[in-house]
Every structure is written in structure tokens, then in C-alpha cells.
Design a protein around this motif. Structure first.
Motif, PDB file in Angstrom:
ATOM      1  N   GLY A  46       0.809  -1.216   0.000  1.00 27.17           N
ATOM      2  CA  GLY A  46       0.000   0.000   0.000  1.00 27.17           C
ATOM      3  C   GLY A  46       0.837   1.258   0.000  1.00 27.17           C
ATOM      4  O   GLY A  46       0.564   2.202  -0.750  1.00 27.17           O
ATOM      5  N   THR A  47       1.871   1.284   0.811  1.00 27.84           N
ATOM      6  CA  THR A  47       2.753   2.446   0.885  1.00 27.84           C
ATOM      7  C   THR A  47       3.515   2.653  -0.420  1.00 27.84           C
ATOM      8  O   THR A  47       3.600   3.767  -0.932  1.00 27.84           O
ATOM      9  CB  THR A  47       3.752   2.290   2.052  1.00 27.84           C
ATOM     10  N   ALA A  48       4.047   1.572  -0.973  1.00 28.29           N
ATOM     11  CA  ALA A  48       4.839   1.672  -2.203  1.00 28.29           C
ATOM     12  C   ALA A  48       4.002   2.146  -3.385  1.00 28.29           C
ATOM     13  O   ALA A  48       4.483   2.883  -4.246  1.00 28.29           O
ATOM     14  CB  ALA A  48       5.479   0.322  -2.519  1.00 28.29           C
ATOM     15  N   LEU A  49       2.739   1.725  -3.408  1.00 32.92           N
ATOM     16  CA  LEU A  49       1.908   1.997  -4.578  1.00 32.92           C
ATOM     17  C   LEU A  49       0.914   3.142  -4.399  1.00 32.92           C
ATOM     18  O   LEU A  49       0.391   3.656  -5.384  1.00 32.92           O
ATOM     19  CB  LEU A  49       1.134   0.723  -4.973  1.00 32.92           C
ATOM     20  N   GLY A  50       0.611   3.512  -3.161  1.00 30.96           N
ATOM     21  CA  GLY A  50      -0.401   4.533  -2.937  1.00 30.96           C
ATOM     22  C   GLY A  50      -1.787   4.057  -3.352  1.00 30.96           C
ATOM     23  O   GLY A  50      -2.623   4.835  -3.795  1.00 30.96           O
ATOM     24  N   ILE A  51      -2.050   2.783  -3.189  1.00 33.20           N
ATOM     25  CA  ILE A  51      -3.306   2.150  -3.579  1.00 33.20           C
ATOM     26  C   ILE A  51      -4.234   2.063  -2.369  1.00 33.20           C
ATOM     27  O   ILE A  51      -3.765   1.911  -1.238  1.00 33.20           O
ATOM     28  CB  ILE A  51      -3.012   0.751  -4.177  1.00 33.20           C
ATOM     29  N   SER A  52      -5.536   2.160  -2.586  1.00 36.12           N
ATOM     30  CA  SER A  52      -6.478   2.052  -1.476  1.00 36.12           C
ATOM     31  C   SER A  52      -6.440   0.634  -0.912  1.00 36.12           C
ATOM     32  O   SER A  52      -6.151  -0.338  -1.630  1.00 36.12           O
ATOM     33  CB  SER A  52      -7.901   2.386  -1.928  1.00 36.12           C
ATOM     34  N   THR A  53      -6.747   0.492   0.370  1.00 32.56           N
ATOM     35  CA  THR A  53      -6.701  -0.825   1.004  1.00 32.56           C
ATOM     36  C   THR A  53      -7.738  -1.773   0.405  1.00 32.56           C
ATOM     37  O   THR A  53      -7.465  -2.967   0.262  1.00 32.56           O
ATOM     38  CB  THR A  53      -6.897  -0.719   2.531  1.00 32.56           C
TER      39      THR A  53
END
Length: 154
Positions: A46-53
Motif C-alpha cells: 500500500g505504501t509503495a503503490l499509494g493504492i487504497s486498502t
């Protein structure tokens, strides 16, 4: 009668279509990229990609159900049990797909930026290219490659 591309897209026996059902989403490819770089924990993806959980959870579930990744439980001291995500042997074969996408992007989508990584041999450290290879192990030029429908053997 020769099948059209549209017919192939509607045909569930098409390997490309079946593959895209698992890895056809851009977020999935980026999750795989991070996994190949050693990321295994949900929060780190999540942190690396900035994707929603929610989206990350959905994509990881698809990868696990398809046998591309497996969940492994782990515990941090004083915290609840969680799962890490690891590439299976099936998932590791997708290195070829990501390498081909990277190679195409390096040639046609770089813009002003240099490539962010290179494909190199772990054994020799030599640069690598993705290619079609014939039965004798020789690379085949792209303009010599054809996708030919298989006649039903039944």
C-alpha cells in the motif's frame, strides 16, 4: 474460416483472455512488480503503490485465488496475526511478462526519464533482453513470430 480478433476475445479457450482475468489490471501488474522487488506485507504494498486498502485487498485476493501468490501468517511482537504475500512458482513465471512490458516501455514510453531498472543476469550481471526463442534455443525476430490458431484435436 479464420477467427477474428473479436472472436478470440470472446473465446474462453483463449489463453490471453484467461491470463488477463488474473493480471489484466494495471494495479495487479504493479503489485507483482513490488513482489519481485521483495515486498511481501500488505502495508508495504500500500505504501509503495499509494493504492487504497480495498483495491489492494481485492487484487491480492485474486492473485492468491489464481495461485500466483500465497498467504503466509506472521506475528509481530504484541500485535495480532497478519498475512504476508509471496510469489508462488506460478507467480515467478510472470517475471517474463513483466520483463517484456518493461522492455517495451523502455523502447517506446520513456519520455525524458531514464529506465528505473534493468534486466540483468544474477549469474553474469550481463544485461538481458526478452525474446521469443525457438526449440533450439535461438532467438527469433519479432517479425518472424505468428500467432496461429490451433485446430481442435477432438
Amino acid at each position: 474460416m479464420r477467427r477474428t480478433t473479436r472472436d478470440a476475445l470472446l473465446d474462453s479457450s483463449c489463453s490471453i483472455q484467461r491470463s488477463l482475468e488474473v493480471v489484466g489490471d494495471p494495479w495487479t501488474i504493479l503489485i507483482l512488480r513490488e513482489a519481485f522487488m521483495g515486498v511481501t506485507r500488505f502495508g508495504d504494498f500500500g505504501t509503495a503503490l499509494g493504492i487504497s486498502t480495498d483495491l489492494l485487498s481485492d487484487r491480492l485476493t485474486t492473485l492468491v485465488e489464481a495461485g500466483v501468490m500465497e498467504k503466509r501468517p506472521y506475528n509481530e511482537p504484541g500485535k495480532r496475526s497478519r498475512h504476508s504475500y509471496h510469489l508462488t512458482s506460478t507467480g515467478k513465471e510472470l517475471r517474463l511478462v513483466l520483463g517484456a512490458l518493461q522492455q517495451w516501455g523502455d523502447r517506446h514510453r520513456l519520455g525524458d526519464d531514464p529506465p528505473s531498472s534493468e534486466r540483468r543476469s544474477r549469474t553474469t550481471d550481463g544485461r538481458l533482453s526478452v525474446a521469443f526463442v525457438d526449440e533450439s534455443g535461438s532467438a527469433v525476430a519479432l517479425d518472424d513470430v505468428d500467432f496461429v490458431p490451433v485446430t481442435d484435436p477432438h
